[in-house]
Design a protein around this motif. Structure first.
Motif, PDB file in Angstrom:
ATOM      1  N   VAL A 121      41.061  22.586  -6.902  1.00 40.14           N
ATOM      2  CA  VAL A 121      40.556  23.674  -6.062  1.00 40.14           C
ATOM      3  C   VAL A 121      40.800  23.297  -4.600  1.00 40.14           C
ATOM      4  N   GLU A 122      41.375  24.196  -3.852  1.00 38.73           N
ATOM      5  CA  GLU A 122      41.681  23.947  -2.443  1.00 38.73           C
ATOM      6  C   GLU A 122      40.491  24.334  -1.573  1.00 38.73           C
ATOM      7  N   PHE A 123      40.229  23.570  -0.516  1.00 42.59           N
ATOM      8  CA  PHE A 123      39.181  23.936   0.443  1.00 42.59           C
ATOM      9  C   PHE A 123      39.745  23.816   1.853  1.00 42.59           C
ATOM     10  N   ASP A 124      39.247  24.678   2.744  1.00 46.31           N
ATOM     11  CA  ASP A 124      39.810  24.767   4.081  1.00 46.31           C
ATOM     12  C   ASP A 124      38.977  24.040   5.132  1.00 46.31           C
ATOM     13  N   GLU A 125      37.755  23.629   4.769  1.00 43.26           N
ATOM     14  CA  GLU A 125      36.894  22.934   5.713  1.00 43.26           C
ATOM     15  C   GLU A 125      37.352  21.482   5.893  1.00 43.26           C
ATOM     16  N   ASP A 126      36.753  20.786   6.849  1.00 42.92           N
ATOM     17  CA  ASP A 126      37.101  19.380   7.068  1.00 42.92           C
ATOM     18  C   ASP A 126      36.570  18.490   5.942  1.00 42.92           C
ATOM     19  N   THR A 127      35.477  18.894   5.322  1.00 40.79           N
ATOM     20  CA  THR A 127      34.908  18.135   4.202  1.00 40.79           C
ATOM     21  C   THR A 127      34.702  19.073   3.016  1.00 40.79           C
ATOM     22  N   PRO A 128      34.556  18.513   1.817  1.00 41.70           N
ATOM     23  CA  PRO A 128      34.369  19.356   0.631  1.00 41.70           C
ATOM     24  C   PRO A 128      32.910  19.700   0.356  1.00 41.70           C
ATOM     25  N   LEU A 129      32.016  19.572   1.325  1.00 40.60           N
ATOM     26  CA  LEU A 129      30.589  19.753   1.079  1.00 40.60           C
ATOM     27  C   LEU A 129      30.279  21.115   0.470  1.00 40.60           C
ATOM     28  N   ALA A 130      30.820  22.189   1.036  1.00 38.43           N
ATOM     29  CA  ALA A 130      30.537  23.536   0.509  1.00 38.43           C
ATOM     30  C   ALA A 130      31.028  23.673  -0.932  1.00 38.43           C
ATOM     31  N   THR A 131      32.170  23.072  -1.237  1.00 37.62           N
ATOM     32  CA  THR A 131      32.697  23.116  -2.605  1.00 37.62           C
ATOM     33  C   THR A 131      31.782  22.362  -3.558  1.00 37.62           C
ATOM     34  N   ILE A 132      31.308  21.208  -3.126  1.00 33.69           N
ATOM     35  CA  ILE A 132      30.393  20.407  -3.955  1.00 33.69           C
ATOM     36  C   ILE A 132      29.096  21.171  -4.193  1.00 33.69           C
ATOM     37  N   GLU A 133      28.575  21.814  -3.153  1.00 31.91           N
ATOM     38  CA  GLU A 133      27.346  22.592  -3.304  1.00 31.91           C
ATOM     39  C   GLU A 133      27.550  23.745  -4.283  1.00 31.91           C
ATOM     40  N   ALA A 134      28.732  24.346  -4.268  1.00 38.02           N
ATOM     41  CA  ALA A 134      28.989  25.497  -5.133  1.00 38.02           C
ATOM     42  C   ALA A 134      29.099  25.109  -6.606  1.00 38.02           C
ATOM     43  N   ILE A 135      29.805  24.008  -6.901  1.00 33.26           N
ATOM     44  CA  ILE A 135      30.032  23.667  -8.311  1.00 33.26           C
ATOM     45  C   ILE A 135      28.998  22.688  -8.853  1.00 33.26           C
ATOM     46  N   ALA A 136      28.242  22.003  -7.963  1.00 35.41           N
ATOM     47  CA  ALA A 136      27.170  21.082  -8.376  1.00 35.41           C
ATOM     48  C   ALA A 136      27.612  20.127  -9.483  1.00 35.41           C
ATOM     49  N   PRO A 137      28.552  19.215  -9.199  1.00 36.29           N
ATOM     50  CA  PRO A 137      29.047  18.308 -10.248  1.00 36.29           C
ATOM     51  C   PRO A 137      27.977  17.321 -10.704  1.00 36.29           C
ATOM     52  N   ASP A 138      28.166  16.808 -11.910  1.00 37.16           N
ATOM     53  CA  ASP A 138      27.256  15.782 -12.437  1.00 37.16           C
ATOM     54  C   ASP A 138      27.603  14.403 -11.894  1.00 37.16           C
ATOM     55  N   VAL A 139      28.885  14.198 -11.598  1.00 36.16           N
ATOM     56  CA  VAL A 139      29.349  12.903 -11.093  1.00 36.16           C
ATOM     57  C   VAL A 139      30.266  13.138  -9.898  1.00 36.16           C
ATOM     58  N   LEU A 140      30.058  12.371  -8.836  1.00 39.18           N
ATOM     59  CA  LEU A 140      30.905  12.417  -7.649  1.00 39.18           C
ATOM     60  C   LEU A 140      31.633  11.084  -7.545  1.00 39.18           C
ATOM     61  N   ILE A 141      32.956  11.129  -7.473  1.00 39.66           N
ATOM     62  CA  ILE A 141      33.766   9.902  -7.527  1.00 39.66           C
ATOM     63  C   ILE A 141      34.601   9.755  -6.264  1.00 39.66           C
ATOM     64  N   LYS A 142      34.565   8.556  -5.665  1.00 38.37           N
ATOM     65  CA  LYS A 142      35.429   8.217  -4.536  1.00 38.37           C
ATOM     66  C   LYS A 142      35.921   6.779  -4.721  1.00 38.37           C
TER      67      LYS A 142
END
Length: 530
Positions: free
Chosen positions: A456-477
């Motif tokens: 999924v593409e996002f246009d903001e500087d960070t993916p925060l809005a995308t993370i808030e929208a899909i609410a994943p169970d695991v966040l990986i970096k």
């Protein structure tokens, strides 16, 4: 002997007529249709209509302001926590949130209400205009400040709230509101009264709005906060929740049977055509002259009920404006509310999300999807008990370090969503001449990897809005990040999720690759020149 309707557990195929008795002293002998529209035939309600609709919202406008951070110590000045603010943000609130939801559902929307003459008013207007809401009929007054609710959050929990507000009681401003409504009515398909008991929905305003709309043949939907429903007399639909209906009628509501009794009382006392009482996990009850229906809740996961009532009102207004009947509108509003409570915070639900959730619009083929489709995919996966993971990056020249991280990430979840910075986002973050590879090609390369489920593409500087929208169970970096520094970590951990940093491949990056390529090219040119 009382029969408790809420004890019935509907199946996917269940559609029944149930006779029951209320738990209150007043016996209620009616037939209640239990409407569980699980099949595609019932769910197809002309969602693809191209009819352009316009809605006018009259009500109490607010600005919701948030300060989010961490609490690590107690103040030496008093026994109170000290909030170390990490970020702040603002959203439209009250009737303004209803308007923002309607705009997200692809209807033209004008809002009528009061603000002070202050910074909060300017900020609220800016937020509404950005959301696509027409603000020409907002009346400014010096008699009140703009209602502003400020919440202090840590780990997505409120630790304090303070409100700046005054009751609006300015006859001159009220007269201006009525004039604005009369000017707007001719072009409206549906009217909403969003009453948050701050003074805009004065009895004179309500009477004018309802009478004017009835003369024009326009439906009026009321979201009430006042205990006295008499000022809403003659409205088309009223949407109290359990506590509001109980307070207005004096009837304790423990079951859908009690809700029907309260709805009938509201209908008869105030000559309101239809009553929709929302009952949280028990769904909603629709009461009209022709039918009494229980629509079971569509929510499978409830993370945050903030804004669910506004979503119901907005969806009802949009559906009625598009020509649907009230039963269809309630069904879709129920679905919209289920989508809302599966998110964290007040995130407007789009018309496309509703269409995808009802199955009347198919999810596009392939792995590269827009955010609304990704949201539906993730919600369906969670309902099936699957673990949704998320990672993100620019991936501007995909290399073996990226591949190793994505393979490690895929082992942490059942479905791995990769957030991809758009070309504009990469350019802001990395500068010219980045990106080297266009977003559509970067997305195609990622989608070709077996480890990646969706991109999924996002246009903001960070993916925060995308993370808030899909609410994943695991966040990986990558392991070059500490968990506390990962964008969106607070969102994921607040709802019981995990943040993992499995590995980091050293000495490999896009910058290093480009430098090696350039040095090789330069060296070859020099050798040929010699």
């Amino acid at each position: 002997m009382s029969e408790i309707l809420s004890s019935i557990v509907p199946t996917a195929e269940m559609s029944a007529v149930v006779s029951f008795m209320s738990q209150n002293d007043d016996p209620l002998n009616v037939s209640l249709r239990l409407d569980d529209r699980g099949d595609a035939t019932h769910r197809t309600v002309e969602l693809a209509t191209t009819r352009k609709s316009r809605i006018v919202v009259v009500g109490d406008l607010m600005l919701d302001r948030y300060y989010d951070g961490s609490v690590d110590r107690v103040s030496p000045e008093a026994p109170v926590p000290v909030l170390h603010v990490r970020r702040s943000f603002e959203h439209p609130g009250g009737a303004a949130n209803v308007a923002a939801n309607i705009a997200a559902m692809e209807s033209d929307i004008a809002v009528i209400g009061l603000t002070g003459i202050d910074d909060s008013a300017s900020r609220l207007r800016s937020l509404l205009v950005s959301a696509g809401v027409e603000c020409d009929s907002i009346v400014s007054t010096t008699t009140i400040p703009t209602t502003t609710k400020t919440r202090l959050l840590t780990s997505h929990h409120q630790i304090a709230r303070f409100d700046l507000e005054e009751q609006a009681n300015d006859p001159s401003a009220r007269s201006s509101l009525i004039q604005c409504f009369e000017s707007s009515l001719a072009h409206a398909d549906t009217v909403v009264l969003s009453d948050y008991a701050k003074g805009v929905c004065h009895p004179d305003v309500c009477e004018t709005v309802i009478a004017g709309a009835r003369r024009m043949g326009r439906p009026v939907i009321v979201d009430p906060k006042s205990v006295d429903f008499s000022k809403y007399r003659g409205a088309t639909v009223i949407t109290p929740n359990r506590s509001e209906a109980a307070a207005s009628t004096g009837i304790s509501i423990h079951s859908p049977a009690d809700a029907v009794l309260a709805a009938r009382t509201i209908h008869q006392l105030h000559q309101i055509e239809s009553v929709v009482i929302t009952l949280g996990e028990q769904g909603m009850v629709l009461f009209t002259n022709d039918e009494v229906t229980l629509i079971p809740t569509q929510a499978k996961h409830v993370f945050d009920v903030t804004g669910a009532g506004d979503t119901v009102v907005a969806a009802l207004a949009v559906c009625l404006a598009r020509g649907m009947n009230l039963s269809q509108a309630c069904h879709l509003a129920n679905i919209a509310a289920g989508l809302q409570v599966a998110k964290i915070g007040t995130c407007p639900i789009t018309w496309n999300e509703i269409a995808l959730a009802t199955g009347t619009q198919s999810i596009p083929n392939g792995k590269v999807l827009p955010l609304d489709a990704i949201t539906v995919v993730c919600n369906d996966a969670k309902r099936s008990g699957k673990i949704v993971g998320f990672t993100n990056g620019c991936f501007d020249i995909l290399h073996h370090g990226h591949a190793a991280l994505l393979e490690a990430a895929a082992k942490e979840c059942d479905i791995l969503i990769v957030g991809l910075n758009s070309d504009a986002s990469v350019r802001r973050l990395k500068g010219h001449p980045r990106p080297y590879v266009a977003a559509q090609h970067r997305a195609a390369l990622l989608a070709a990897l077996e480890s990646v489920s969706y991109v999924v593409e996002f246009d903001e500087d960070t993916p925060l809005a995308t993370i808030e929208a899909i609410a994943p169970d695991v966040l990986i970096k990558g392991a070059d990040y500490s968990s506390r520094d990962v964008v969106g970590a607070h969102v994921v951990t607040a709802r019981g999720g995990r943040v993992v940093t499995p590995l980091f491949v050293p000495d490999v990056s896009t910058t290093n690759l480009v430098e090696r390529i350039l040095s090789t090219t330069t060296g070859s040119s020099l050798e040929r020149a010699a």
